[in-house]
Each structure stands twice: as C-alpha cells, then as structure tokens.
Design a protein around this motif. Structure first.
Motif, PDB file in Angstrom:
ATOM      1  N   UNK A 124       0.643  -1.170   0.086  1.00 28.50           N
ATOM      2  CA  UNK A 124       0.156   0.093   0.103  1.00 28.50           C
ATOM      3  C   UNK A 124       0.917   1.292   0.029  1.00 28.50           C
ATOM      4  N   UNK A 125       0.977   1.821  -1.176  1.00 26.82           N
ATOM      5  CA  UNK A 125       1.794   2.905  -1.471  1.00 26.82           C
ATOM      6  C   UNK A 125       1.270   4.031  -1.613  1.00 26.82           C
ATOM      7  N   UNK A 126       0.000   4.244  -1.011  1.00 25.25           N
ATOM      8  CA  UNK A 126      -0.801   5.411  -0.917  1.00 25.25           C
ATOM      9  C   UNK A 126      -0.310   6.230   0.423  1.00 25.25           C
ATOM     10  N   UNK A 127      -0.336   7.442   0.409  1.00 27.27           N
ATOM     11  CA  UNK A 127      -0.053   8.109   1.738  1.00 27.27           C
ATOM     12  C   UNK A 127      -0.734   7.863   2.881  1.00 27.27           C
ATOM     13  N   UNK A 128      -0.051   7.484   3.942  1.00 31.84           N
ATOM     14  CA  UNK A 128      -0.973   7.220   5.260  1.00 31.84           C
ATOM     15  C   UNK A 128      -0.918   8.407   6.013  1.00 31.84           C
ATOM     16  N   UNK A 129      -2.058   8.728   6.667  1.00 30.41           N
ATOM     17  CA  UNK A 129      -2.457  10.141   7.342  1.00 30.41           C
ATOM     18  C   UNK A 129      -3.453  10.584   7.196  1.00 30.41           C
ATOM     19  N   UNK A 130      -3.342  12.206   6.945  1.00 27.98           N
ATOM     20  CA  UNK A 130      -4.898  12.822   6.957  1.00 27.98           C
ATOM     21  C   UNK A 130      -5.035  12.533   5.663  1.00 27.98           C
ATOM     22  N   UNK A 166      -0.969  -7.174   4.512  1.00 29.42           N
ATOM     23  CA  UNK A 166      -0.568  -5.501   4.099  1.00 29.42           C
ATOM     24  C   UNK A 166       0.650  -5.342   4.311  1.00 29.42           C
ATOM     25  N   UNK A 167       1.333  -4.821   3.278  1.00 30.60           N
ATOM     26  CA  UNK A 167       2.776  -3.983   3.654  1.00 30.60           C
ATOM     27  C   UNK A 167       2.503  -2.690   3.572  1.00 30.60           C
ATOM     28  N   UNK A 168       2.391  -1.872   4.701  1.00 35.18           N
ATOM     29  CA  UNK A 168       1.984  -0.600   4.841  1.00 35.18           C
ATOM     30  C   UNK A 168       3.071   0.344   4.386  1.00 35.18           C
ATOM     31  N   UNK A 169       3.587   0.313   3.278  1.00 33.97           N
ATOM     32  CA  UNK A 169       4.897   1.292   3.098  1.00 33.97           C
ATOM     33  C   UNK A 169       4.420   2.772   3.180  1.00 33.97           C
ATOM     34  N   UNK A 170       3.192   3.203   2.773  1.00 36.69           N
ATOM     35  CA  UNK A 170       2.931   4.615   2.605  1.00 36.69           C
ATOM     36  C   UNK A 170       3.779   5.018   1.202  1.00 36.69           C
ATOM     37  N   UNK A 171       3.358   6.341   0.921  1.00 32.65           N
ATOM     38  CA  UNK A 171       4.216   6.849  -0.429  1.00 32.65           C
ATOM     39  C   UNK A 171       5.699   7.150  -0.011  1.00 32.65           C
ATOM     40  N   UNK A 172       6.527   7.304  -0.893  1.00 33.44           N
ATOM     41  CA  UNK A 172       7.802   7.670  -0.770  1.00 33.44           C
ATOM     42  C   UNK A 172       8.886   6.755  -0.277  1.00 33.44           C
ATOM     43  N   UNK A 173      10.187   6.952   0.038  1.00 35.22           N
ATOM     44  CA  UNK A 173      11.233   6.486  -0.007  1.00 35.22           C
ATOM     45  C   UNK A 173      11.331   5.116  -0.955  1.00 35.22           C
ATOM     46  N   UNK A 174      11.300   5.612  -2.201  1.00 33.93           N
ATOM     47  CA  UNK A 174      11.109   5.029  -3.317  1.00 33.93           C
ATOM     48  C   UNK A 174      12.318   3.498  -3.116  1.00 33.93           C
ATOM     49  N   UNK A 175      13.431   3.784  -3.225  1.00 30.16           N
ATOM     50  CA  UNK A 175      14.476   2.905  -3.205  1.00 30.16           C
ATOM     51  C   UNK A 175      14.047   1.753  -2.026  1.00 30.16           C
ATOM     52  N   UNK A 176      13.584   2.075  -1.201  1.00 34.34           N
ATOM     53  CA  UNK A 176      13.256   1.260  -0.174  1.00 34.34           C
ATOM     54  C   UNK A 176      11.828   0.286  -0.342  1.00 34.34           C
ATOM     55  N   UNK A 177      11.095   1.121  -1.174  1.00 32.70           N
ATOM     56  CA  UNK A 177       9.734   0.894  -1.600  1.00 32.70           C
ATOM     57  C   UNK A 177       9.972  -0.517  -2.639  1.00 32.70           C
ATOM     58  N   UNK A 178      10.953  -0.186  -3.523  1.00 36.04           N
ATOM     59  CA  UNK A 178      11.152  -1.080  -4.580  1.00 36.04           C
ATOM     60  C   UNK A 178      11.817  -2.493  -4.008  1.00 36.04           C
ATOM     61  N   UNK A 179      12.524  -2.182  -2.959  1.00 35.25           N
ATOM     62  CA  UNK A 179      13.308  -3.431  -2.366  1.00 35.25           C
ATOM     63  C   UNK A 179      12.365  -4.262  -1.801  1.00 35.25           C
ATOM     64  N   UNK A 237      -5.808   0.361   3.555  1.00 30.99           N
ATOM     65  CA  UNK A 237      -5.625  -0.380   4.730  1.00 30.99           C
ATOM     66  C   UNK A 237      -6.867  -1.184   5.458  1.00 30.99           C
ATOM     67  N   UNK A 238      -7.700  -0.320   5.618  1.00 37.84           N
ATOM     68  CA  UNK A 238      -8.972  -0.824   6.255  1.00 37.84           C
ATOM     69  C   UNK A 238      -9.600  -1.893   5.392  1.00 37.84           C
ATOM     70  N   UNK A 239      -9.570  -1.757   3.964  1.00 35.44           N
ATOM     71  CA  UNK A 239     -10.251  -2.614   3.364  1.00 35.44           C
ATOM     72  C   UNK A 239      -9.642  -4.054   3.096  1.00 35.44           C
ATOM     73  N   UNK A 240      -8.461  -3.969   3.203  1.00 39.22           N
ATOM     74  CA  UNK A 240      -7.347  -5.156   3.064  1.00 39.22           C
ATOM     75  C   UNK A 240      -7.733  -5.927   4.261  1.00 39.22           C
ATOM     76  N   UNK A 241      -7.767  -5.091   5.421  1.00 37.97           N
ATOM     77  CA  UNK A 241      -7.852  -5.962   6.441  1.00 37.97           C
ATOM     78  C   UNK A 241      -9.127  -6.549   6.681  1.00 37.97           C
ATOM     79  N   UNK A 242     -10.204  -5.738   6.147  1.00 37.56           N
ATOM     80  CA  UNK A 242     -11.439  -6.450   6.100  1.00 37.56           C
ATOM     81  C   UNK A 242     -11.481  -7.596   5.138  1.00 37.56           C
ATOM     82  N   UNK A 243     -10.778  -7.657   3.986  1.00 37.01           N
ATOM     83  CA  UNK A 243     -10.954  -8.676   3.107  1.00 37.01           C
ATOM     84  C   UNK A 243      -9.829  -9.821   3.520  1.00 37.01           C
TER      85      UNK A 243
END
Ligand code: DLL
Length: 433
Positions: free
Chosen positions: A131-137, A155-168, A145-151
């Motif tokens: 889940x690389x959508x921004x967490x927060x407001x 979940x890998x809650x990476x949020x947006x950003x830190x692209x190199x880490x995200x790709x790894x 996150x809630x939908x994935x939990x329900x289903x």
C-alpha cells in the motif's frame, strides 16, 4: 469473486427499493440532527415526509464545497463529535481545508466498500498488497488499509515515498497487488530502471491506481512497464475516501457502489440530469453514512454513466474514467482547456515522456499565454538542435489543433518536472485574475 454479491448483482428494482428506504431514513436523520441541513430543507419548502422514494431526490438542494467551507469545521456533521472515531482532511489547496469524520459504523462501511473495491479489482483473500498511498490525513493510505484488513489480505503498509526502499521491499516480499497514485507508479518504474531493476518481472499482477486523473494511454504505459493489470479507483474524502467506484477486471467503466453512494449526472450549468451516456458532473448522496452524510454533493468531476449489466455479473451502474473537473478546466482566451487533452496529444508522440506542466500567464493586459513544458527522453535531448525544434513544432501544431489556440512548447530535459509521490500538479496558473 464478488464481495457483497447480494447488492452488487441485485435486481435494479430491488436496488431502488433499498435506496428509497435508505433515503427516507437519511432525510429524517439529518433534518433532526444537523441544523444546517434542516435550514436547507426548510428553505427548499420541503418536509422530510415529502421524500418518499429515491426519485424524490431531485427535489432536494445540492451540497457544495462552499457549504463544506462555510460550515468548517463541524457545521455539516449530523453526529455528535463524541461519536466520531476518526477524522480526515481533504487535499484542497484554497481556503479552509475540508474536514470529514467517521463514526464506528462509518468505519465499518468504509472497510466494507474498500473490501468490495479490492475484490472488484481481482484481489483474493490471502493476497499480499503493498500500500503505497500516503498514510495520514489523506484518505488513500488508511482507506486501503482498512479494506485490505476486512478482506483478509496481507498488508505491507509502506505509505508513499522512500522509493528505493519501496522497490526493495517489493522484490523481497513479493506483493501480488500494488496500490498508489498512477504518477507514483510511473515514477517508481523510472527509479527502478535507474537502479537496474526490471519492473516487468515481478510477482505483481494487479495495480489499483487513482486519486488523480490518468488516461487510458497512461494505463497502457503502466501495464507495459509493470506487466500487470492496471485498474482505476475513484473516490473523494467528502463522500468516504477511496471506495466510491472501482473498475473490475474488464476495465469497462468503474462500478459505483450505488446501494450506498447514490449517483446522479447533471449539467453543471442547469443542474438538470443529463441523458444516459452523456458527460456531466457527478453528484453523490451518501445514503447510509452517519457522521457527515451529504445530500447531492457536487463532486465537480466530469463523467458519464452506464446502467447496463457488466460482463462480470455486477448490475451496479458504471461511471466512465474521470474526464476532467469542472473547476480544473482552465479558460484561456475563452477556450476551455483540460489537462487531459494535452496529455492525450503527448502520449501519441514518440520521444516524449508522460511528464508535462501547463503554465498559464498574462503579462500586463496582454492575452493569456500558455506554455507547455514537455519532458523528452534522454536520447532525444542529445539529438541535434534542428531535430529538437522539429519535435517542438510537431507538438505545438498538434496541441494547437486540438485546443484551437496557439501554445508555446518548451522541451525540457529528463527529470526536470517535479515528480509526485501523491497527486501531481499539472497546471500552474500565474494569472492574477
Ligand atoms: O483522492 C481519495 C482517493 C484515494 C481516491 C486513493 C482514490 C485512491 P481527495 O483527496 O478528497 O480524495 O480527492 C478527491 O481526486 O474529486 C477527483 O477529482 C480526484 N480523483 C480521485 N480519484 C480519481 C480517479 C481522494 N480515479 C478528488 N481519476 C476527486 C481521476 C480522481 N480523478
């Protein structure tokens, strides 16, 4: 798999009964609990008893972003604040932000519509989702996150950003589903290429992209780069966040969860309903929300609607991809310009990248000028000046013929235009109007 088959494949007349029942209860609820709405309904000369079926919705007044701002922060709430469990703020750029809230039941509803969203895109219980959508407001991260939990997804809650880490993480934990804005999907692929990672080889099969406009050409580009099915998700904070409408694997329109979010498509000028298939502004009524239910909310998003049953079996109406916003449209010398028109031209021209910016300016009482900054591929930039000029001219002519106004085109080097991990900014309006 269909998450809530009993409503998504319901007979249209049963759906109408359900919607009518919800609407009657909703109007009584807001009339008794939200003074702002009581006044609006009184001013329209209506009593709650006048609303008998969903067809009576047309008698009710619209709600607009101005109502949200004028009554900021809590004026449009129907529930007491001690019943509110979570708040989010929409990404508006002018004036007060828009505050929205959820009761415990609203959170359940959000989880459910997000599970329906994920399922509609082809997710199956047990799948892993990054889940690389921004967490927060912003509603994107937590909504998924809630939908994935329900289903019952992992979940890998990476949020947006830190692209190199995200790709790894993506390579190591092997998600089958990746969700983020379409511009971030493009950006991640670009970064991956530089890191020597081939995004077309991976475990990922499904992408769920939204929160900003993107064309079918961008879809093809993402599908090729990531070798996955790229589906479109639509939603807005005022209504619930993501989870309003989602494409199924046929990618033939976005199924709107109309048992809970009642859609109307209107002419933005007259407020009258347009014919099926015609473009108009999407207006939504939240039929079952408690904290801040909205009646006939003007989304400003332009779509068309199709009520035919889909090949996937769902009977829920489908909206087209968002074609623009009534307020994102810029008027230049009396001509309406949508960023999507420019994007459409650019994706058809070899050598350009899907990164562009439209700068509108007016210099001391002169006519408005439009400059389109277009990023080109590395190899093009090392070409001779003459070839660059030819490319510039070609783009200028094609945009000119689509928009019927002259524009200046400036080719810029790769990576000059700011990349976005969330929503990208396409228009820079420097005019002081
Ligand atoms: O963008 C909610 C969302 C999060 C949707 C994650 C999808 C995925 P807001 O920040 O309130 O909420 O912005 C809502 O974004 O009125 C549209 O103009 C635009 N938008 C949202 N989804 C799409 C889409 C979230 N699929 C505003 N295509 C909406 C085009 C979209 N525009």
């Amino acid at each position: 798999m269909i998450w809530k088959e009993q409503v998504e494949c319901v007979d249209p007349s049963d759906l109408k009964n359900l919607q009518s029942d919800y609407l009657r209860k909703l109007i009584a609820y807001i009339y008794n609990n939200c003074p702002v709405y009581k006044e609006k309904i009184d001013d329209a000369g209506l009593r709650p008893e006048d609303i008998k079926s969903i067809d009576d919705i047309k008698k009710l007044p619209f709600t607009t972003k101005v109502d949200m701002r004028d009554n900021y922060p809590y004026g449009l709430f129907s529930a007491d604040q001690d019943k509110v469990r979570e708040i989010h703020v929409s990404s508006g750029t002018t004036g007060n932000p828009t505050l929205v809230g959820y009761t415990k039941d609203d959170m359940k509803l959000w989880s459910e519509v997000m599970a329906r969203t994920l399922c509609c895109a082809g997710a199956e219980p047990g799948d892993t989702i990054q889940n690389a959508y921004g967490y927060g407001l912003f509603t994107g991260g937590l909504g998924f996150h809630y939908g994935a939990m329900e289903m019952g997804l992992r979940i890998i809650p990476t949020s947006a950003g830190q692209t190199a880490r995200q790709l790894k993480i993506m390579q190591e934990f092997k998600p089958r589903i990746i969700v983020c804005t379409p511009s971030y999907a493009l950006y991640m692929a670009e970064e991956a290429r530089e890191m020597g990672i081939d995004t077309s080889k991976g475990n990922w099969k499904i992408g769920i992209f939204g929160a900003e406009p993107w064309s079918d050409s961008i879809r093809r580009e993402i599908e090729e780069l990531w070798n996955m099915l790229a589906t479109d998700v639509y939603g807005l904070s005022e209504i619930i966040g993501p989870g309003v409408a989602q494409e199924c694997t046929y990618k033939d329109g976005l199924h709107i969860f109309s048992d809970v979010f009642y859609p109307e498509i209107i002419d933005p000028e007259t407020g009258e309903e347009v014919a099926e298939g015609q473009d108009g502004e999407l207006v939504i009524t939240t039929l079952t929300k408690q904290a801040i239910p909205l009646i006939r909310y003007r989304t400003r998003d332009v779509v068309s609607i199709n009520h035919e049953k889909c090949r996937c079996g769902r009977t829920s109406p489908r909206i087209s991809k968002i074609k623009g916003r009534t307020d994102d449209m810029i008027v230049v010398r009396g001509i309406n310009v949508f960023p999507s028109q420019i994007e459409h031209v650019l994706v058809g021209i070899e050598g350009t990248q899907p990164y562009y910016q439209i700068v509108v300016d007016r210099k001391a009482h002169k006519l408005d000028e439009v400059e389109v900054l277009v990023e080109v591929e590395e190899k093009i930039f090392s070409d001779e000046i003459k070839e660059l000029k030819e490319l510039e001219n070609k783009i200028r002519k094609e945009i000119g013929s689509v928009l019927s106004i002259g524009v200046k085109v400036t080719l810029v080097e790769p990576k000059t235009i700011e990349r976005s991990m969330g929503k990208s900014k396409r228009i820079i309006d420097k005019r002081t109007l």
